[in-house]
Scaffold this active site. Structure first.
Site, short mmCIF file in Angstrom:
data_model
loop_
_atom_site.label_atom_id
_atom_site.label_comp_id
_atom_site.label_asym_id
_atom_site.label_seq_id
_atom_site.Cartn_x
_atom_site.Cartn_y
_atom_site.Cartn_z
N CYS A 1 -5.08 -2.94 2.44
CA CYS A 1 -4.81 -2.81 3.87
C CYS A 1 -6.04 -2.94 4.76
O CYS A 1 -6.46 -4.05 5.06
CB CYS A 1 -4.03 -1.52 4.13
SG CYS A 1 -3.03 -1.69 5.63
N GLU B 1 0.85 -1.19 0.00
CA GLU B 1 0.00 0.00 0.00
C GLU B 1 0.89 1.25 0.00
O GLU B 1 1.91 1.31 0.67
CB GLU B 1 -0.87 0.00 1.27
CG GLU B 1 -1.79 1.21 1.35
CD GLU B 1 -2.57 1.31 2.67
OE1 GLU B 1 -1.99 1.02 3.73
OE2 GLU B 1 -3.75 1.70 2.62
N LYS C 1 -9.65 1.78 -2.47
CA LYS C 1 -9.85 1.27 -1.11
C LYS C 1 -11.28 1.56 -0.64
O LYS C 1 -11.73 2.72 -0.64
CB LYS C 1 -8.83 1.93 -0.18
CG LYS C 1 -8.74 1.36 1.21
CD LYS C 1 -7.58 2.03 1.95
CE LYS C 1 -7.28 1.45 3.28
NZ LYS C 1 -6.08 2.05 3.88
N1 LIG Z 1 -3.25 1.34 6.53
C1 LIG Z 1 -4.41 0.71 6.71
O1 LIG Z 1 -5.28 0.80 5.94
C2 LIG Z 1 -4.74 -0.16 7.87
C3 LIG Z 1 -3.81 -0.68 8.79
O2 LIG Z 1 -2.66 -0.31 8.81
C4 LIG Z 1 -4.35 -1.72 9.68
O3 LIG Z 1 -5.45 -2.21 9.43
O4 LIG Z 1 -3.67 -2.08 10.61
#
Ligand SMILES: NC(=O)CC(=O)C(=O)O
Length: 290
Positions: A180, A57, A131
Site C-alpha cells: 500500500c 493489504e 511494510k
Molecule cells: N493503507 C496504506 O498504507 C496507504 C493508503 O491507503 C494510501 O496510500 O492511500
C-alpha cells in the site's frame, strides 16, 4: 542405461505468458470468515487459470490500530499460531500456484508488523515483506491514520524469485513487493527495476518498464478506513490492462514477458540512464556484498 537422464522431463519451451488473479476481497471483523472467503476467491482465480494470485493489504482483519494487535499472527511459528498463512500455504500447494498474500498483521516478539507472505507452488514460504513505509498521515477534516502507533516498519525491500517447474510450463518471474503506502515511494520501484525485476506489486510501471499489479480490499463505507477498490494491472507502457470498480471482484489478466522485453528494446531507458550524473544507491545490495 542412464537412469538420471531417463528421469529428465521432456524438452518443453516455457511459455512467455501466464495469468495473474487479483482478488479484491470484502473484509469483515470475523477472521474465520475472512480466511474462508479469501480461500474461496483464490480457488476461483486458480480455476480461471491464474498461476499467480494476489490478495489485498490486511485481508484477515479490519484495517485499524485497535484490530492489529488482536488479529496479529506469529508467522514464524506457523501452524495454529498463523491460521491465515497456513491456509495460503495449503492452497498454494494444492493448486500449484504462487500466492502473493496481500498482508496481515504479524506478531514477532513484542513487535507488530504489516506483513506480506509469498508462497511458492509447493506451499513453501518464499519471502516475507514487512511494510517499509508506515501509513502515518494527517489530512485535516478527512483522515488521520498513524500506523506507527502499533506497527514497526520493515527494514528491507523484498525481491522474490519464483519457481520454474517444468510441469507448470510457466514461471511467474521475479517479483518485487510493496504494501500500500510503499507504492508512493518511487525509489523502491526504481531499486526493483534496477535488479531486473519483472513484476512488482508497485507503481511507476511506465517509468521503470515493469508490469505492476495492485490489489485493494473492496470498498466498505461503514469501515473505519474506507479502501478505494479499483485493483489494477498495468503494463510496461503504463497501459491499464485490467481494472475493476469498488466492489468485491476477481480480475484475471495476462502477463507476457516477451512484451516486456520488446518494450525495453524499443525504449532502452536502462542503457540511456545517465548514471554519471545521478545515482540511486541500493543499500541492501551494498550490505549483502560487503
Ligand atoms: N493503507 C496504506 O498504507 C496507504 C493508503 O491507503 C494510501 O496510500 O492511500
Amino acid at each position: 542405461m542412464d537412469h538420471q537422464h531417463s528421469l529428465m522431463p521432456p524438452a518443453a519451451i516455457p511459455s512467455t505468458t501466464f495469468k495473474i488473479g487479483l482478488c479484491q476481497l470484502s473484509v469483515t471483523a470475523d477472521k474465520e470468515r475472512n480466511i474462508a472467503h479469501a480461500r474461496k476467491a483464490i480457488e476461483e482465480a486458480a480455476a480461471k487459470g491464474a498461476k499467480l494470485v494476489m490478495l489485498p493489504e490486511i485481508w484477515n482483519s479490519p484495517y485499524s490500530n485497535d484490530s492489529f494487535p488482536v488479529y496479529a499472527e506469529d508467522i514464524d511459528v506457523g501452524g495454529e499460531a498463523s491460521p491465515s498463512t497456513a491456509m495460503l500455504s495449503e492452497v498454494a500447494r494444492l493448486l500449484k500456484i504462487t500466492i502473493v498474500g496481500g498482508s496481515i498483521p504479524e506478531r514477532s516478539g513484542d513487535r507488530l508488523y504489516n506483513t506480506c507472505c509469498v508462497f511458492d507452488s509447493d506451499g513453501k514460504l518464499k519471502a516475507k515483506h514487512r511494510k517499509i513505509h508506515l501509513f502515518d498521515i494527517d489530512i485535516p477534516g478527512k483522515i488521520t491514520f498513524i500506523e506507527s502507533k502499533t506497527l514497526t516498519a520493515g527494514e528491507n525491500p523484498t525481491i522474490v524469485d519464483t519457481d520454474n517447474h517444468w510441469w507448470v510450463l510457466a514461471e511467474v518471474g521475479r517479483i518485487g513487493i510493496g504494501i500500500c503506502y510503499d507504492i508512493r515511494f518511487q525509489e523502491l520501484a526504481m531499486i526493483y527495476a534496477a535488479r531486473g525485476l519483472f513484476l512488482p506489486s508497485l507503481d511507476q510501471a511506465a517509468d521503470n518498464q515493469l508490469y505492476v499489479a495492485t490489489c485493494s480490499p473492496a470498498r466498505d463505507v461503514a469501515a473505519g478506513y474506507v479502501a478505494w477498490g479499483h485493483s489494477t494491472l498495468v503494463g510496461p507502457f503504463g497501459e491499464v490492462l485490467a481494472t475493476t470498480e469498488h466492489e468485491q471482484d476477481i480480475i484475471i489478466a495476462e502477463i507476457d514477458y516477451s512484451l516486456l522485453e520488446l518494450r525495453r528494446t524499443n525504449l532502452p531507458l536502462t542503457k540511456q540512464r545517465r548514471g554519471d550524473l545521478y545515482q540511486l544507491v541500493d543499500v541492501q545490495r551494498m550490505k549483502s556484498e560487503s
